[in-house]
Design a protein around this motif. Structure first.
Motif, short mmCIF file in Angstrom:
data_model
loop_
_atom_site.label_atom_id
_atom_site.label_comp_id
_atom_site.label_asym_id
_atom_site.label_seq_id
_atom_site.Cartn_x
_atom_site.Cartn_y
_atom_site.Cartn_z
N LYS A 43 0.84 -1.21 0.00
CA LYS A 43 0.00 0.00 0.00
C LYS A 43 0.87 1.26 0.00
O LYS A 43 0.66 2.19 -0.78
CB LYS A 43 -0.89 -0.04 1.25
CG LYS A 43 -2.01 0.92 1.23
CD LYS A 43 -3.05 0.53 2.28
CE LYS A 43 -3.90 1.71 2.63
NZ LYS A 43 -3.63 2.31 3.91
N HIS A 78 3.09 6.85 -6.91
CA HIS A 78 2.35 7.99 -7.44
C HIS A 78 3.21 9.25 -7.34
O HIS A 78 3.29 10.03 -8.28
CB HIS A 78 1.04 8.19 -6.67
CG HIS A 78 -0.03 7.24 -7.11
ND1 HIS A 78 -0.65 7.33 -8.32
CD2 HIS A 78 -0.57 6.16 -6.50
CE1 HIS A 78 -1.54 6.35 -8.45
NE2 HIS A 78 -1.51 5.63 -7.34
N ARG A 115 3.15 -7.96 -7.55
CA ARG A 115 3.00 -6.84 -6.61
C ARG A 115 4.01 -6.89 -5.46
O ARG A 115 3.89 -6.12 -4.50
CB ARG A 115 1.58 -6.79 -6.07
CG ARG A 115 0.61 -6.37 -7.15
CD ARG A 115 -0.72 -6.07 -6.54
NE ARG A 115 -1.65 -5.61 -7.55
CZ ARG A 115 -2.83 -5.11 -7.28
NH1 ARG A 115 -3.22 -5.00 -6.04
NH2 ARG A 115 -3.62 -4.73 -8.25
N GLN A 137 2.66 1.71 -3.31
CA GLN A 137 1.82 2.27 -4.38
C GLN A 137 1.71 3.79 -4.24
O GLN A 137 1.79 4.52 -5.23
CB GLN A 137 0.42 1.63 -4.33
CG GLN A 137 0.45 0.19 -4.83
CD GLN A 137 -0.86 -0.55 -4.55
OE1 GLN A 137 -1.47 -0.37 -3.49
NE2 GLN A 137 -1.27 -1.40 -5.47
N SER A 138 1.58 4.26 -2.99
CA SER A 138 1.45 5.71 -2.82
C SER A 138 2.76 6.41 -3.18
O SER A 138 2.77 7.49 -3.79
CB SER A 138 0.94 6.03 -1.42
OG SER A 138 1.90 6.63 -0.63
#
Ligand code: NAD
Length: 491
Positions: free
Chosen positions: A235, A242, A456, A238-239
């Motif tokens: 998680k 970005h 992932r 992923q941030s």
């Protein structure tokens, strides 16, 4: 540093030990007792600005880059020497803020030192190549550092993980700002201390700690970083990706896993049991490469599950400092999360052959060593990372099915298998989708072997010679060495 654990730890920026700009501190607790053992200066955006500026100034000075690589390597050997000298202090810190045993803490310290010798030894072996373009040209490549490498590490093996990334960065003449994990930051500060004692140029390595949502987020979105190394959860990864996309920054992403070991019918069952126990119970299962699933022939399930349960029953549970087998998990929040996942597994139909949740009567954050049988591939417990001492046992009828179950999660960090047959080993290793495959021994490998994920679980590699390639970009230099050049129309 003295043998007593210091009560207050400062950030290391530009070669100096400094308080946080806003004066705040973070309380560090011992997971075996839940009690505060120390405080660290809390870094926020202003501290990150200072650290990135220090790293940028050092990088632009070219002090590391201009150094003959063999001398940079020698400097790294000095860092390793100081780390080794401090190994007992490091072990104590790692034991008290992370929950490890003293032996585990000392192994961390020695492994961290080894990263500096391993990559120090490679500093003068990273070579470009000459590309033949005919006698009018000299063309060659330079493996160039990116610049300021922003590095974020998790709490489970903070020192080793920090050391592997910092060592690669220094070997390739990048400078570093490293954010330590807020839950167990102390051991990483010994890297700063070792760099300081070794005479690493000020600003080359900066180490700060703070919370992910402000300090970590400020670092990865800082306009003056050039490279990101992140080790942590999917998680958060992923941030960070970005943020990296905004500036098209290169990243190394070392994320989570849900790794499975397959027992083939011909396996040495005792070897498989011992390896599985080490694969899931080491550091209370708080290992990204933990063997959290075991896939066994349906006909052997009862025998294997019974032996695993016996193995679990023989493990002692308690504080790492007292040398126990099952040490605490890092925090109350983590213990609650694991406990809830165990309860959900039972509701879904899994059978807790042994364990099955939190140990309420102990003061710290302890989870019973847990073995779930009757697990099916679609259950949450078989799909999501638990990050605790919790093993799911699944069954198969034919080998293709075993491979499909092993590959059937979003993750692809590690996979393993147990067999005496080399053909079976090669057949399965070829089909398992993971960055590393362990045959007959979970965690087989070392500092020298490349480590990283597929799917992932991330991308890029740490450890081994391959890691260095993630810390440089290729610059090609084409030189016209005879008269008559002046450019190639259209080319
Ligand atoms: P986490 O993602 O919660 O935190 C990791 C680090 O990221 C911490 O330092 C945290 O402060 C920081 N962070 C949190 N939010 C952030 C944000 N928005 N921006 C920037 N930084 C932020 O992970 P964790 O709980 O500390 O670690 C456990 C996870 O790490 C597991 O998923 C485990 O599998 C993974 N892990 C992977 C490897 C590997 O090599 N692949 C190794 C160890 C751990």
């Amino acid at each position: 540093m003295s043998q007593e654990l210091k009560k207050y730890w400062k950030n290391y920026i530009g070669g100096n030990w400094v308080d946080g700009v806003n004066g705040d501190r973070i309380s560090i607790e011992n997971p075996a007792t839940g009690l505060q053992i120390a405080e660290i200066a809390r870094a926020t955006q202003e501290d990150i600005d200072l650290a990135v500026t220090a790293a940028r100034t050092c990088f632009n000075s070219r002090v590391l880059y201009n150094m003959r690589p063999t001398n940079r390597g020698a400097l790294m050997f000095e860092i390793a020497r100081h780390m080794t000298e401090m190994a007992d202090e490091i072990a104590l810190a790692e034991c008290l803020d992370n929950g490890k045993t003293l032996t585990g803490g000392k192994n961390e310290a020695l492994a961290a030192a080894r990263y500096f010798t391993y990559y120090g030894g490679l500093a003068d072996k990273l070579e470009g190549r000459m590309i033949p373009l005919g006698s009018d040209y000299l063309d060659y490549t330079i493996p160039s550092p990116f610049g300021v490498s922003a590095q974020i590490v998790p709490w489970n093996f903070p020192l080793q993980i920090a050391a592997r990334s910092v060592a690669c960065a220094l070997a390739t003449a990048n400078t570093v700002v490293l954010k330590s994990p807020e839950l167990s930051p102390l051991s990483t500060y010994f890297i700063a201390e070792a760099c300081h004692r070794a005479g690493v140029p000020a600003g080359a390595v900066n180490i700060v700690s703070g919370y992910g949502h402000d300090c970590g987020a400020s670092l990865v979105s800082h306009p003056d970083i050039d490279h990101i190394v992140f080790t942590g959860s999917l998680k958060t990864g992923q941030s960070i990706l970005h943020a990296a996309a905004e500036r098209v920054l290169p990243c190394i992403m070392e994320l989570g896993g849900k790794s499975a070991g397959i027992v083939f019918p011909d396996a040495n069952i005792d070897q498989a049991i011992n390896s599985t126990a080490s694969g899931i119970f080491t550091h209370a299962g708080q290992v990204c490469s933990a063997q959290s699933r075991l896939i066994v022939p349906a006909s052997l399930r009862d025998q294997i599950v019974e032996k695993l349960a016996q193995k679990a029953a023989g493990l002692t549970i308690g504080a790492g400092i007292d040398g126990h087998d099952i040490t605490p998990v890092i925090s109350g929040q983590q213990a609650e999360k694991i406990d809830a996942m165990c309860k959900e597994a039972i509701q879904d139909g899994a059978e807790a052959v042994t364990g099955g949740g939190r140990i309420e009567e102990m003061n710290g954050h302890f989870i019973k060593p847990t073995i779930f049988s009757n697990v099916t591939p679609s259950m949450t417990i078989a799909q999501e990372e638990v990050f605790g001492p919790v093993l799911s046992v699944l069954t198969y009828d034919d080998p293709e099915e075993a491979i499909a179950i092993a590959n059937g999660t979003d993750y692809g960090l590690c996979a393993g298998l147990y067999t005496k047959d080399l053909s079976t080993a090669h057949w399965a290793a070829d089909r398992l989708v993971a960055g590393q495959i362990f045959v007959n021994e979970w965690f087989a490998g070392g500092i020298e072997t490349p480590f990283g994920g597929t799917k992932r679980s991330g991308y890029g590699r740490e450890k081994g010679q391959e890691a260095l390639l993630n810390y440089v970009q290729t610059k090609n230099v084409g030189i016209r060495i005879t008269d008559g050049g002046g450019g190639r129309p259209g080319g």
